[in-house]
Write a protein that holds these residues in place. Structure first.
Motif, mmCIF file in Angstrom:
data_model
loop_
_atom_site.group_PDB
_atom_site.id
_atom_site.type_symbol
_atom_site.label_atom_id
_atom_site.label_comp_id
_atom_site.label_asym_id
_atom_site.label_seq_id
_atom_site.Cartn_x
_atom_site.Cartn_y
_atom_site.Cartn_z
ATOM 1 N N GLU A 143 51.496 24.336 -5.447
ATOM 2 C CA GLU A 143 51.240 25.438 -6.377
ATOM 3 C C GLU A 143 49.828 25.323 -6.949
ATOM 4 O OE1 GLU A 143 54.264 25.809 -9.343
ATOM 5 O OE2 GLU A 143 53.420 27.673 -10.137
ATOM 6 N N LEU A 144 49.461 24.085 -7.276
ATOM 7 C CA LEU A 144 48.124 23.862 -7.819
ATOM 8 C C LEU A 144 47.054 24.138 -6.772
ATOM 9 C CD1 LEU A 144 48.816 20.628 -9.873
ATOM 10 C CD2 LEU A 144 48.399 22.941 -10.747
ATOM 11 N N LEU A 145 47.373 23.722 -5.536
ATOM 12 C CA LEU A 145 46.439 23.923 -4.430
ATOM 13 C C LEU A 145 46.147 25.420 -4.250
ATOM 14 C CD1 LEU A 145 44.987 22.254 -2.264
ATOM 15 C CD2 LEU A 145 46.920 22.677 -0.744
ATOM 16 N N CYS A 146 47.200 26.217 -4.415
ATOM 17 C CA CYS A 146 47.043 27.667 -4.256
ATOM 18 C C CYS A 146 46.081 28.238 -5.301
ATOM 19 C CB CYS A 146 48.378 28.377 -4.382
ATOM 20 S SG CYS A 146 49.458 28.038 -3.014
ATOM 21 N N ASP A 147 46.018 27.556 -6.431
ATOM 22 C CA ASP A 147 45.151 28.060 -7.496
ATOM 23 C C ASP A 147 43.677 27.729 -7.258
ATOM 24 O OD1 ASP A 147 47.239 29.151 -8.741
ATOM 25 O OD2 ASP A 147 47.401 27.674 -10.366
ATOM 26 N N ARG A 187 54.405 25.632 -0.299
ATOM 27 C CA ARG A 187 55.032 25.894 -1.593
ATOM 28 C C ARG A 187 56.355 26.640 -1.399
ATOM 29 N NH1 ARG A 187 55.326 29.803 -5.332
ATOM 30 N NH2 ARG A 187 54.195 31.170 -3.936
ATOM 31 N N SER A 188 56.312 27.709 -0.609
ATOM 32 C CA SER A 188 57.540 28.508 -0.493
ATOM 33 C C SER A 188 58.621 27.743 0.266
ATOM 34 C CB SER A 188 57.265 29.859 0.141
ATOM 35 O OG SER A 188 56.738 29.661 1.422
ATOM 36 N N GLY A 220 58.927 24.512 0.253
ATOM 37 C CA GLY A 220 59.386 23.505 -0.704
ATOM 38 C C GLY A 220 60.361 24.120 -1.691
ATOM 39 N N GLU A 221 60.031 25.305 -2.154
ATOM 40 C CA GLU A 221 60.921 25.951 -3.121
ATOM 41 C C GLU A 221 62.257 26.296 -2.490
ATOM 42 O OE1 GLU A 221 58.595 29.135 -4.698
ATOM 43 O OE2 GLU A 221 57.706 27.850 -6.253
ATOM 44 N N ALA A 222 62.178 26.799 -1.253
ATOM 45 C CA ALA A 222 63.427 27.135 -0.567
ATOM 46 C C ALA A 222 64.283 25.881 -0.418
ATOM 47 C CB ALA A 222 63.121 27.733 0.791
ATOM 48 N N LEU A 223 63.598 24.777 -0.078
ATOM 49 C CA LEU A 223 64.317 23.516 0.099
ATOM 50 C C LEU A 223 64.947 23.088 -1.223
ATOM 51 C CD1 LEU A 223 65.026 21.363 2.082
ATOM 52 C CD2 LEU A 223 62.866 20.224 1.613
ATOM 53 N N LEU A 224 64.226 23.282 -2.299
ATOM 54 C CA LEU A 224 64.757 22.902 -3.612
ATOM 55 C C LEU A 224 66.000 23.712 -3.969
ATOM 56 C CD1 LEU A 224 61.635 22.244 -5.826
ATOM 57 C CD2 LEU A 224 63.476 20.665 -5.296
ATOM 58 N N VAL A 225 65.964 24.997 -3.596
ATOM 59 C CA VAL A 225 67.128 25.847 -3.874
ATOM 60 C C VAL A 225 68.345 25.277 -3.152
ATOM 61 C CG1 VAL A 225 68.147 28.122 -3.478
ATOM 62 C CG2 VAL A 225 65.794 27.933 -4.307
ATOM 63 N N ILE A 226 68.105 24.900 -1.887
ATOM 64 C CA ILE A 226 69.208 24.358 -1.094
ATOM 65 C C ILE A 226 69.696 23.044 -1.704
ATOM 66 C CG2 ILE A 226 69.820 23.416 1.164
ATOM 67 C CD1 ILE A 226 67.785 25.442 2.345
ATOM 68 N N LEU A 277 47.228 30.324 3.378
ATOM 69 C CA LEU A 277 48.488 30.584 4.086
ATOM 70 C C LEU A 277 49.277 29.286 4.220
ATOM 71 C CD1 LEU A 277 50.181 32.667 5.701
ATOM 72 C CD2 LEU A 277 49.023 31.797 7.736
ATOM 73 N N PHE A 278 48.568 28.212 4.592
ATOM 74 C CA PHE A 278 49.255 26.924 4.751
ATOM 75 C C PHE A 278 49.840 26.461 3.419
ATOM 76 C CE2 PHE A 278 46.287 25.672 8.516
ATOM 77 C CZ PHE A 278 46.937 26.606 9.309
#
Ligand code: ADP
Length: 847
Positions: free
Chosen positions: A362-366, A381-382, A384-390, A375-376
């Motif tokens: 997330e920080l990298l995106c900033d 991030r996305s 990772g977030e999806a994985l966290l949801v799971i 894109l990478f």
């Protein structure tokens, strides 16, 4: 002789003669009379004699008649007797059982057809001696003699007849029939022999003997009538007492005296009375353990004649299996719990490094990145977030399975919670052009006591699914409720969408674990299939009920019902009493209705218009205090409408409701708006906005702690976190905020910094070396001594088991689970120290 004398003599003689004559005639007369009498008597007698003879003759005649009648009668009687005997024999011949009479010399006098056919040998006929009959039967080889020879058998049978009391004997014939011979001596030395056909009975008994269970029959006096061998085998110890005619109680007593029943040890009398009671009042089966360790299940039934028929089943094997099964179940449950605990711990462990991955991405995106790098980084991030949801799903599910999930009820605002979720999901809804609407019953309070975290999870899943599975149309969250028991409400919350829907066949198991509806259309949606399973269990943990209604292709409606106590601090939202007449413009019927329902109860007159054109028409004739218009509408959108209204010279304040306020603000027309508000709108916010239109209220002055030099100082935030990566992530996440941040590497440092740094807010990691977060929190609360209260927020790596309770008990105000999100940190700062953060948020919004 003289004459005279002679005369005289003659005279005298004559006189004498005369006298004699007279005498004689008198005599004659008398004799005559007598004779007459005699004659009369004689004739009378003759008459009488004649009468007698006549009578005798008549009588003789009668006698003769009677005699002949008697002879006739006799004849008839004889015929009747013959007939009767024939009938008797006919009858005796018709009965299935054999009947025979032997004389004193044991010679067969007579036998009925059944008796003769029993032996089925033409030689056996009246006149035959009993011994010959036996020999014929024995040698004819149609009798099952067992291992006895014909001679022995005949001898045995003959010997029977010499007994004083002849016991019946059962003879089995090779043709399958069974005959019971019952012999009885008659008075004159005859022997009456009955051959009873007991084939049917024997068949039934053979069947009863064949059943693997004990079978027993008692009469109404509780006397043993019969039992099979299995019954005797089961109660081997009592077998000597199990004889026909024995009373049930005697059999029980015998068994007790020989220690047959384990469960009767030391309480024999009580056991006996209990067992008798069960026998007399048969109910369900009774289980008993015998001294040899076997388990017997006894079941008695009442027979039609008031007796008892009982079945005894050896369930030792079953019991062993049960014990083994129970052990296996306990082991399996323990294993399952261990597995769930392992899963919970593992997901917890996985989460920690994921914090670093997602946070850093997330920080990298900033930072400034090339197109490709962005894109990478976004993908990291996305993903990772999806994985966290799971991981969260798995963790939750494991916790529920491991029975480690506890609810933490506290006062919260349900309407606000739903609103926040809607806000979170708004971007995805907006992308698809979905209308996300909330219809919160006007007459319901908004504050209740419940576990807001878990409710949020339930609602997020339902609303999230609705958004996920809907491509066009709307998603509507509706909350209605009824006042329930003492200070609580029965709430009905439904989430309705116009999406792909669920096929009827899938509805039944939609709440099962790992149940994603398998279909071509569904494969494009990601998810674990655990969401609804968790949701259902959470609702059930809240003693609620969840259901679903759907039509394939039309949409789905998920609903749940829970009862929540009202929060005591519940307060009615302040009504916008300065506004009297409002114009609502929205092409969506549901939105118009919701707004109308929210405004009318405040005493506001509402005019509803379906389009800009309609609204402009309404404005021709009516003056309003405020205009609320939707942004996206076909033909004329809200912004154009605002411009057209102003062009007409109408300066009524206009509120624009938009799914994308930021974008709306940039467009032409925005300058005419009093405010652009994010949809869906919180009721309290709507009221506040309307009120402020009429009576401009000053925003409450920020409670700014000014330093001695009069300058507004920065907010001081202390974060106790031992992990370097996490410190870095945290630091980067708040770098845009106007705060002064200090880190403590453990609890001891945190307590020291609390005193020297005097933070406005403390973020406290829980697991830290030396002194953990709980102890540090307790120490800080002790230092405060109740005079001050610095908000403390725990940072937990997703609380497992009693964690949350322990955390809150240590004086911490709320807890946040990692991985940390910028939004969540900002939100927390906003909640606890709004005066510091507002300018920053505004700045952020502008950016
Ligand atoms: P997932 O993580 O896959 O979303 P859920 O347990 O939340 O798991 O949902 C299970 C399945 O139920 C989904 O995969 C989807 O097929 C179906 N489903 C859930 N909600 C809806 C809805 N609102 N409309 C259509 N299908 C739905």
């Amino acid at each position: 002789m003289d004459f005279a004398e002679r005369l005289a003599k003659e005279r005298r003689a004559r006189l004498a003669a005369e006298r004699l004559l007279e005498h004689k005639s008198r005599e004659l007369f008398a004799a005559n009379a007598k004779l007459g009498l005699h004659a009369r008597a004689l004739s009378d007698e003759i008459v009488a004699q004649r009468q007698v003879v006549k009578t005798a003759l008549t009588e003789a005649e009668q006698l003769k008649g009677e005699q002949s009648r008697f002879v006739q009668e006799l004849d008839r009687a004889h015929t009747v007797a013959v007939m009767a005997e024939r009938r008797l024999w006919d009858s005796i011949n018709t009965i299935k059982d054999g009947f025979a009479v032997f004389d004193g010399n044991q010679q067969l006098i007579t036998a009925n057809a059944a008796y003769l056919s029993t032996f089925s040998d033409p030689e056996i006929a009246p006149g035959l001696a009993y011994v010959d009959l036996l020999c014929i039967a024995a040698e004819g080889e149609n009798i099952e003699r067992g291992d006895r020879t014909a001679d022995v058998w005949v001898a045995d049978m003959l010997a029977r007849w010499d007994e004083d009391i002849i016991d019946p004997v059962t003879v089995q014939f090779k043709n399958g029939t069974w005959v019971r011979l019952v012999d009885q001596r008659a008075r004159d030395g005859d022997m009456v022999s009955l051959a009873l056909d007991i084939t049917e009975q024997m068949r039934i008994w053979a069947a009863i003997e064949a059943i693997p269970d004990g079978f027993v029959l008692f009469d109404r006096e509780e006397r043993l009538l019969a039992c099979n061998q299995r019954y005797r085998d089961i109660y081997a110890t009592s077998a000597p007492a199990i004889v026909a005619g024995a009373k049930f109680e005697e059999i029980l007593r015998y068994g007790l005296a020989h220690g047959q029943q384990i469960d009767a040890k030391g309480r024999e009398a009580q056991w006996l009375s209990e067992r008798l009671f069960q026998h007399r009042n048969p109910g369900g089966p009774v289980e008993q353990q015998l001294s040899d360790g076997r388990w017997i299940r006894a079941q008695d039934h009442v027979t039609p004649d008031g007796g008892r028929v009982g079945l005894r089943m050896d369930i030792t094997h079953l019991k062993e299996q049960q014990v083994a099964l129970e052990a296996a179940r306990i082991a399996a449950e323990a294993a399952s719990r261990a597995k769930s605990a392992f899963l919970a711990n593992m997901s917890h462990e996985i989460r920690t490094p994921m914090n670093g991955v997602v946070g850093m991405a997330e920080l990298l995106c900033d930072t400034s990145l090339s197109e490709e790098q962005r894109l990478f980084a976004e993908t990291i991030r996305s993903s990772g977030e999806a994985l966290l949801v799971i991981i969260n799903d798995i963790l939750d599910f494991s916790k529920i399975e491991a029975e480690r999930l506890t609810l933490h009820p506290e006062p919260f605002d349900l309407e606000r919670t739903i609103h926040e979720i809607a806000m979170l999901l708004q971007p995805s809804a907006r992308q698809k052009g979905l209308d996300l609407m909330i219809d919160f019953d006007m007459f319901l309070p908004t504050r209740f006591i419940g576990d807001p975290g878990r409710l949020r999870q339930v609602l997020t899943n339902l609303i999230g699914n609705a958004v996920k599975f809907t491509d066009s149309g709307h998603v509507l969250v509706r909350v209605v409720g009824l006042e329930g028991n003492a200070g609580s409400h029965d709430l009905h919350i439904t989430v309705e969408d116009t999406g792909i829907g669920i096929a009827p066949g899938n509805l039944a198991h939609i709440f099962g674990e790992f149940n994603q509806v398998e279909s071509q259309s569904n494969r494009k949606f990601e998810g674990t299939g655990l969401g609804l399973a968790i949701t259902k269990r959470l609702v059930e943990r809240m003693r609620g009920e969840i259901w679903v209604d759907s039509e394939l292709g039309k949409g789905a409606s998920f609903g749940f019902r829970i009862a929540l106590p009202d929060a005591e601090d519940s307060e009615e939202p302040r009504l916008p009493n300065a506004v009297k007449h409002v114009l609502v413009v929205d092409d969506q019927f549901i939105n118009r209705t919701i707004l109308e329902r929210q405004l009318v109860p405040c005493g506001i007159t509402v005019t509803l218009c379906r389009s800009g054109a309609e609204a402009l028409l309404a404005l021709e004739t009516t003056t309003f205090d405020a205009i609320i218009t939707d942004h996206e509408m076909p033909e004329m959108n809200g912004l154009t409408l605002a411009a057209r209204i102003r062009a007409k010279g109408v300066d009524t304040p206009i509120l624009l409701l938009s799914s994308n306020p930021a974008q709306a603000r940039e467009h032409h027309g925005a300058e005419h708006l009093a405010a652009t508000l994010q949809k869906p709108l919180l009721r309290a916010d709507l009221y506040r906005r309307l009120q402020s239109l009429a009576v401009p209220v000053l925003e409450p002055a920020p409670i700014v702690d000014t330093a001695s030099d009069g300058h507004r100082r920065q907010m001081r935030v202390l974060t106790a976190e031992d992990n370097r990566t996490n410190q870095l992530v945290f630091q980067k996440m708040v770098r845009d905020l106007d705060i002064e941040l200090v880190f403590a590497a453990n609890g001891v440092e945190a307590v020291a910094l609390f005193e020297s740094f005097k933070p406005d807010l403390i973020f406290m990691d829980i697991s830290m070396p030396e002194m953990d977060g709980r102890d540090a929190a307790r120490a800080i609360r002790a230092l405060e001594g109740g005079k001050t209260h610095v908000p403390m927020v725990a940072l937990t790596a997703h609380a497992v088991d009693g964690d949350a309770e322990g955390i809150l008990a240590s004086g911490i105000d709320r807890y946040m689970t990692k991985s940390l999100r910028k939004g969540a940190i900002t939100e927390t700062l906003l909640i606890y120290c709004p005066s510091f953060v507002r300018p920053i948020c505004a700045a952020e919004q502008a950016a």
